[in-house]
Each structure stands twice: as structure tokens, then as C-alpha cells.
Enzyme design. Structure first.
Site, PDB file in Angstrom:
ATOM      1  N   ASP A 110      25.066 -11.384  14.831  1.00 57.73           N
ATOM      2  CA  ASP A 110      25.735 -12.008  15.969  1.00 57.73           C
ATOM      3  C   ASP A 110      24.949 -13.229  16.459  1.00 57.73           C
ATOM      4  O   ASP A 110      23.725 -13.272  16.343  1.00 57.73           O
ATOM      5  CB  ASP A 110      25.840 -10.958  17.084  1.00 57.73           C
ATOM      6  CG  ASP A 110      26.911 -11.301  18.106  1.00 57.73           C
ATOM      7  OD1 ASP A 110      27.643 -12.283  17.907  1.00 57.73           O
ATOM      8  OD2 ASP A 110      26.986 -10.583  19.127  1.00 57.73           O
ATOM      9  N   ARG A 116      26.596 -19.186  19.515  1.00 54.57           N
ATOM     10  CA  ARG A 116      25.681 -19.510  20.627  1.00 54.57           C
ATOM     11  C   ARG A 116      24.509 -20.362  20.155  1.00 54.57           C
ATOM     12  O   ARG A 116      24.067 -21.267  20.846  1.00 54.57           O
ATOM     13  CB  ARG A 116      25.179 -18.218  21.290  1.00 54.57           C
ATOM     14  CG  ARG A 116      26.019 -17.834  22.493  1.00 54.57           C
ATOM     15  CD  ARG A 116      25.656 -16.479  23.009  1.00 54.57           C
ATOM     16  NE  ARG A 116      26.270 -15.454  22.169  1.00 54.57           N
ATOM     17  CZ  ARG A 116      26.088 -14.149  22.345  1.00 54.57           C
ATOM     18  NH1 ARG A 116      25.288 -13.710  23.299  1.00 54.57           N
ATOM     19  NH2 ARG A 116      26.712 -13.292  21.575  1.00 54.57           N
ATOM     20  N   THR A 155      37.777  -7.150  11.768  1.00 52.23           N
ATOM     21  CA  THR A 155      39.240  -7.256  11.856  1.00 52.23           C
ATOM     22  C   THR A 155      39.638  -8.064  13.103  1.00 52.23           C
ATOM     23  O   THR A 155      40.749  -8.579  13.166  1.00 52.23           O
ATOM     24  CB  THR A 155      39.887  -5.852  11.903  1.00 52.23           C
ATOM     25  OG1 THR A 155      39.214  -5.067  12.897  1.00 52.23           O
ATOM     26  CG2 THR A 155      39.769  -5.139  10.566  1.00 52.23           C
ATOM     27  N   ASN A 159      38.048 -10.833  14.070  1.00 51.29           N
ATOM     28  CA  ASN A 159      37.687 -12.240  13.878  1.00 51.29           C
ATOM     29  C   ASN A 159      38.870 -13.146  13.501  1.00 51.29           C
ATOM     30  O   ASN A 159      38.767 -14.368  13.591  1.00 51.29           O
ATOM     31  CB  ASN A 159      36.569 -12.398  12.836  1.00 51.29           C
ATOM     32  CG  ASN A 159      35.210 -11.911  13.342  1.00 51.29           C
ATOM     33  OD1 ASN A 159      34.346 -11.515  12.559  1.00 51.29           O
ATOM     34  ND2 ASN A 159      35.007 -11.938  14.668  1.00 51.29           N
ATOM     35  N   TRP A 160      40.001 -12.529  13.112  1.00 49.23           N
ATOM     36  CA  TRP A 160      41.194 -13.340  12.816  1.00 49.23           C
ATOM     37  C   TRP A 160      41.685 -14.069  14.053  1.00 49.23           C
ATOM     38  O   TRP A 160      42.427 -15.051  13.939  1.00 49.23           O
ATOM     39  CB  TRP A 160      42.332 -12.447  12.283  1.00 49.23           C
ATOM     40  CG  TRP A 160      42.016 -11.778  10.980  1.00 49.23           C
ATOM     41  CD1 TRP A 160      41.766 -10.452  10.791  1.00 49.23           C
ATOM     42  CD2 TRP A 160      41.910 -12.397   9.687  1.00 49.23           C
ATOM     43  NE1 TRP A 160      41.515 -10.206   9.460  1.00 49.23           N
ATOM     44  CE2 TRP A 160      41.599 -11.376   8.753  1.00 49.23           C
ATOM     45  CE3 TRP A 160      42.047 -13.708   9.209  1.00 49.23           C
ATOM     46  CZ2 TRP A 160      41.417 -11.616   7.399  1.00 49.23           C
ATOM     47  CZ3 TRP A 160      41.869 -13.945   7.861  1.00 49.23           C
ATOM     48  CH2 TRP A 160      41.557 -12.911   6.967  1.00 49.23           C
ATOM     49  N   ARG A 204      21.131  -5.310  15.609  1.00 49.74           N
ATOM     50  CA  ARG A 204      22.100  -6.263  16.148  1.00 49.74           C
ATOM     51  C   ARG A 204      21.361  -7.416  16.807  1.00 49.74           C
ATOM     52  O   ARG A 204      20.502  -7.207  17.672  1.00 49.74           O
ATOM     53  CB  ARG A 204      23.047  -5.620  17.162  1.00 49.74           C
ATOM     54  CG  ARG A 204      24.079  -6.636  17.663  1.00 49.74           C
ATOM     55  CD  ARG A 204      25.200  -6.062  18.462  1.00 49.74           C
ATOM     56  NE  ARG A 204      26.205  -7.113  18.686  1.00 49.74           N
ATOM     57  CZ  ARG A 204      27.458  -6.911  18.995  1.00 49.74           C
ATOM     58  NH1 ARG A 204      27.917  -5.688  19.127  1.00 49.74           N
ATOM     59  NH2 ARG A 204      28.286  -7.924  19.187  1.00 49.74           N
ATOM     60  N   SER A 247      30.527  -2.254  18.634  1.00 52.72           N
ATOM     61  CA  SER A 247      31.662  -3.124  18.305  1.00 52.72           C
ATOM     62  C   SER A 247      32.456  -2.689  17.071  1.00 52.72           C
ATOM     63  O   SER A 247      32.728  -3.507  16.182  1.00 52.72           O
ATOM     64  CB  SER A 247      31.183  -4.570  18.140  1.00 52.72           C
ATOM     65  OG  SER A 247      30.626  -5.041  19.347  1.00 52.72           O
TER      66      SER A 247
END
Ligand code: V0D
Length: 248
Positions: free
Chosen positions: A29, A33, A75, A77-78, A196, A204
Site C-alpha cells: 500500500d 501517497r 477486486t 481496484n476496478w 502491510r 482489507s
């Protein structure tokens, strides 16, 4: 000498080679940013993120990690802008094109977890070719989670199980071992350690079933800045926690 170099030496000396986590899973992740803080477009964050993938794969295999699972595309991220999704979809092909020789040299086996049917055909083709080219490799398993969501994985497993029952293949009662065999991760051990990056402290929808007993390690570092130092910190912390449990 840099403080980080010094810390890396300390960690290397402190880490026990006989207790390296077998399976490490990573939620990569913070690319967006990282880019925003540098005033760069998001895709620059993703591009730098791929560099961190290259390093992490190399370091993990070198350290003797047996399974590395990277959450590359969820799933969810689309829902991102089409231009960003398109850029992301160019990454598997590019990565494999440049890394396949080294992966083969290092005996790494590439696999895919997730609902690959919904990925663009060329992405499916690139990843299948990578999996095919490395299927006889016996070293580290490198799982890319692409179009992966854990609840949908569990529902898929239930449906496949129901299907088998209908066909008379599974007439006894279902236990945890049987249920696990219907998941994408069927023949793999559960993760020992989840990493993470980027400060969020959530799972998530990643490997919900498989993470039941895993150690969770979070860092504020953005994924593009994740280096060997951070991997070593995570493993060191993992070993410290294991030792504490062992002593009670
Ligand atoms: C961007 C940070 C490698 C997360 C890492 C399609 C977001 C870099 C792959 C890859 C992505 C996937 C499959 C494969 C080989 C490489 C990748 C995506 C995003 C999404 F077989 N990095 N990477 N795939 N990013």
C-alpha cells in the site's frame, strides 16, 4: 556509516536463519501517497512500486522464504480511473518480461491467485506464460494476487464444494482441511507473517481464512520505499514474538 546500514547489520546478526517465516504475505500500500508527496503522477508511484517488488522478491528468495504472496490488484481496484487501471494492467507483462530470466535462475515459481478470468486477455496470457515457464521450479513460490478478494474466494470455494457434493464427490462432512483445499491457496501453508505498508492497519479483504493465526506487522513506510531493511525488521519482529510465545 549510515544509521540504516548499521541497523541492517544488527538485524542480519540477530535474525535466526532456522526460524525464517515460511509464508510471507504483503499488502503493498501507499504508491499513490508516495507519488502525491513528491508531486508526481500516481503511475510513477506504481512504477516505483514495481521496483520494490523486484527487490522484495530477490530478498525473500535469498532469505529462504518458501512462499511470498503479493496483493497486487484487489477486486475493488476496478473502481479507480480507467487510465490508472490500464497502467496497472501493463505491469504484469512488463515485470515478467524483464524478470523471468532471474526468476528462473533463482528457481522461483510464479503463480496467480484471484479471479483471473476477469482480467484483460493479454494480462492472463502474460501471467499464464510466467506460471508455465516456472512451473517446474522448486524454490520460492511467488503468488501474485490479481483481481483477488477474500470473501469472493470463500464464496467460490463454497460453490465448488456444493458442486462436488452434487456430483457425489464429497459425501462426508466438511472439515477445515477439506474446506481449505477449495481455496486458491490449496496446496500452500497459511501465511506466518502479514506485512502491510503505508500506515493502514486493516486486512482489507485479503486472505481472511488464511490469516487466522498469522503475525501482523505494519509499517508507515510507503510501498515504493520498502527495502531489505524493512523486510529484515519484519522478520526480526516476527521471531521476537515467536520466542515470547514459546517461553510461556
Ligand atoms: C502496482 C505495488 C508487479 C502495487 C506493486 C496488475 C500496485 C506494483 C505485478 C505483477 C503492480 C503481477 C503479476 C505478475 C507479475 C507482476 C503487478 C499489478 C500492480 C496489478 F505475474 N507489480 N504489480 N501487478 N504494482
Amino acid at each position: 556509516m549510515l544509521e540504516s546500514e548499521n541497523r541492517e547489520k544488527e538485524l542480519k546478526a540477530a535474525i535466526k536463519t532456522e526460524n525464517i517465516p515460511h509464508h510471507v504475505a504483503v499488502i503493498m500500500d501507499g504508491n499513490g501517497r508516495w507519488a502525491a508527496e513528491k508531486g508526481l503522477p500516481r503511475y510513477e508511484g506504481h512504477r516505483q512500486g514495481v521496483e520494490a517488488v523486484r527487490l522484495t522478491v530477490r530478498n525473500s528468495s535469498y532469505l529462504g522464504i518458501k512462499v511470498l504472496t503479493l496483493f497486487a490488484f484487489s477486486t475493488e481496484n476496478w473502481k479507480r480511473p480507467v487510465s490508472e487501471v490500464n497502467y496497472l494492467m501493463s505491469l504484469p507483462g512488463k515485470y515478467l518480461q524483464s524478470e523471468l530470466p532471474e526468476l528462473i535462475r533463482n528457481n522461483v515459481r510464479v503463480r496467480l491467485i484471484g479471479d483471473s478470468k476477469k482480467l484483460p486477455r493479454r494480462v492472463q496470457k502474460a501471467v499464464n506464460e510466467g506460471a508455465e515457464a516456472t512451473k517446474e521450479n522448486t524454490g520460492m513460490i511467488l503468488n501474485f494476487a490479481l483481481n483477488y478478494g477474500s470473501r469472493s474466494e470463500i464464496i467460490m470455494a463454497v460453490n465448488r464444494l456444493v458442486d462436488d457434493v452434487k456430483k457425489g464427490r464429497n459425501i462426508g462432512s466438511v472439515d477445515e482441511i477439506i474446506f481449505s483445499s477449495y481455496l486458491y491457496t490449496a496446496d500452500m501453508p497459511d501465511p506466518d507473517l502479514l506485512i502491510r505498508t503505508s500506515g493502514e492497519k486493516r486486512i482489507s479483504n485479503f486472505l481472511l481464512w488464511q490469516l487466522a493465526y498469522s503475525e501482523l506487522w505494519f509499517t508507515d513506510v510507503y510501498w515504493p520505499d520498502f527495502s531489505r531493511l524493512h523486510l529484515l525488521e519484519a522478520i526480526y519482529e516476527y521471531q521476537k514474538r515467536k520466542r515470547r510465545y514459546g517461553s510461556v
